[in-house]
Design a protein around this motif. Structure first.
Motif, PDB file in Angstrom:
ATOM      1  N   UNK A   1     -41.497   3.072  23.902  1.00 58.02           N
ATOM      2  CA  UNK A   1     -42.163   1.829  23.497  1.00 58.02           C
ATOM      3  C   UNK A   1     -42.919   2.022  22.188  1.00 58.02           C
ATOM      4  N   UNK A   2     -42.325   1.501  21.129  1.00 55.04           N
ATOM      5  CA  UNK A   2     -42.874   1.603  19.777  1.00 55.04           C
ATOM      6  C   UNK A   2     -43.639   0.321  19.483  1.00 55.04           C
ATOM      7  N   UNK A   3     -44.945   0.432  19.241  1.00 63.13           N
ATOM      8  CA  UNK A   3     -45.802  -0.745  19.083  1.00 63.13           C
ATOM      9  C   UNK A   3     -45.713  -1.302  17.661  1.00 63.13           C
ATOM     10  N   UNK A   4     -45.723  -2.634  17.571  1.00 61.81           N
ATOM     11  CA  UNK A   4     -45.431  -3.269  16.289  1.00 61.81           C
ATOM     12  C   UNK A   4     -46.630  -4.038  15.727  1.00 61.81           C
ATOM     13  N   UNK A   5     -47.082  -5.081  16.407  1.00 62.00           N
ATOM     14  CA  UNK A   5     -48.076  -5.980  15.810  1.00 62.00           C
ATOM     15  C   UNK A   5     -49.406  -5.291  15.532  1.00 62.00           C
ATOM     16  N   UNK A   6     -49.775  -4.324  16.367  1.00 57.85           N
ATOM     17  CA  UNK A   6     -51.069  -3.656  16.143  1.00 57.85           C
ATOM     18  C   UNK A   6     -51.076  -2.877  14.828  1.00 57.85           C
ATOM     19  N   UNK A   7     -49.891  -2.414  14.413  1.00 60.74           N
ATOM     20  CA  UNK A   7     -49.788  -1.721  13.126  1.00 60.74           C
ATOM     21  C   UNK A   7     -50.120  -2.688  11.995  1.00 60.74           C
ATOM     22  N   UNK A   8     -49.561  -3.897  12.055  1.00 68.18           N
ATOM     23  CA  UNK A   8     -49.882  -4.900  11.033  1.00 68.18           C
ATOM     24  C   UNK A   8     -51.361  -5.276  11.058  1.00 68.18           C
TER      25      UNK A   8
END
Length: 373
Positions: free
Chosen positions: A202-209
């Motif tokens: 599970x690679x997290x996306x929105x939190x990086x942005x």
């Protein structure tokens, strides 16, 4: 008649998993409905989801009353309630599981957040959860902390399917893949049928942005502002490149020849948090063969309503994605610092949710015991 956007996603190789589970979803028939109407083929859960589910309505009242009558404490009651939800959801997805030969129809349950830095404790509870749920289509969620890596290996080596969660950096993702392959090698040595073991990363996306965009806005240059909303997708696309390279290796090929399955990338944290960005961004811009996208219901409904699936939007984008991250680095945003911070914050959020879950259940148990008296 045109196919629905969710059907188009499925045809493009994306497995749609719902990022939510509750007793009301199970008993109302909602999960069954979503399988038919939204092409949902799996479910993910976490402490926050369970805390929210137990805090709302009265769906768990009878089960908590039963736990109170049996003299279960708070921890035992949480274990009872959450594993029962997951087991029942596994039954709902049994046909999907069978039809996909074990690829989908998966329901995930997470080890306690307090064990995230405890290798032995994580591995032990993973086995306990697996045995208690007792369904072949369950998956045990283990966070991708440094301490979690060996626990992932040990759990896979025991023949247990794993959903690795809280991955933010490409380097940690490579370590997760290594942990999975090492687990498969140990399972093979133990004589376990590798085809029965499945895993997603599970690679997290929105939190990086969210974190990088705040830093870009603080920088305030035209160049920095032009890069907002780009990091999450770029990071995930490069993760897919890592996936392709890793599972094309000789090491992976030997395991595949022995019946092993690739560990599929899963896009998590796909609810868009910045209202300036399209609400389907982390779905439509991350379409690729063999990925999972786990969506909160609002994102799932947005995709179903107005998602415009354009086919594979990941393969062949790696040079451009790398340029995006390099440009962000040139603005003084430290990638390693951001991803380390996001892991710490992710664990803290789960700790807070777990504490809320404990307090909710403690209060409900107390009330149920008063009723018994």
């Amino acid at each position: 008649m045109n196919a629905s956007p969710t059907a188009e996603l499925s045809a493009a190789g994306v497995s749609i998993w719902l990022d939510d589970l509750s007793r009301s979803r199970i008993e109302s028939g909602n999960l069954v409905e979503l399988i038919g109407s939204r092409n949902v083929v799996g479910v993910t859960t976490n402490p926050t989801i369970f805390a929210n589910a137990l805090a709302k309505g009265h769906g768990y009242d009878s089960r908590i009353a039963d736990c109170a009558r049996r003299g279960l404490d708070v921890t035992e009651t949480i274990f009872e309630l959450t594993t029962a939800d997951v087991a029942d959801a596994c039954d709902i997805f049994a046909d999907v599981y069978a039809a996909s030969n074990g690829l989908d129809g998966r329901v995930s349950i997470e080890v306690e957040p307090g064990l995230a830095r405890d290798t032995a404790g994580t591995a032990a509870q993973a086995k306990q959860l697996w045995e208690r749920v007792g369904k072949p289509n369950a998956m045990i969620k283990i966070p991708a902390t440094v301490e979690g890596l060996e626990a992932i290996t040990e759990t896979i080596a025991a023949g247990i399917s794993v959903n690795v969660t809280l991955i933010f950096s490409l380097e940690r993702y490579r370590q997760v893949i290594n942990a999975y392959l090492t687990g498969l090698e140990r399972a093979r040595e133990a004589g376990i049928d590798l085809s029965t073991i499945h895993s997603v990363a599970s690679f997290f996306v929105s939190r990086v942005d969210t974190e990088i965009d705040a830093r870009l806005r603080a920088a305030g240059t035209d160049e920095a502002l032009a890069l907002t909303g780009a990091a999450g997708v770029a990071n995930a696309r490069l993760a897919y490149e890592v996936f392709e390279q890793s599972f094309a290796s000789e090491r992976a090929a030997l395991l595949r020849a022995a019946g092993a399955n690739p560990q599929r990338p899963l896009w998590a944290s796909t609810g868009v948090k910045d209202p300036a960005l399209p609400d389907t961004l982390y779905v439509i811009d991350l379409v690729a063969p063999g990925v999972v996208n786990t969506m909160p219901e609002a994102t799932l409904e947005a995709v179903a309503d107005h998602g415009e699936v354009r086919g594979d939007t990941v393969s062949g984008t790696y040079r451009e994605a790398d340029q995006v991250l390099n440009a962000i680095d040139a603005q003084g945003v430290d990638y390693a610092e951001v991803t380390e911070l996001l892991e710490v914050e992710g664990l803290q959020k789960f700790d807070v949710s777990w504490a809320e879950l404990v307090e909710t259940v403690r209060g409900a148990l107390s009330a149920a015991r008063e009723d018994v008296r």
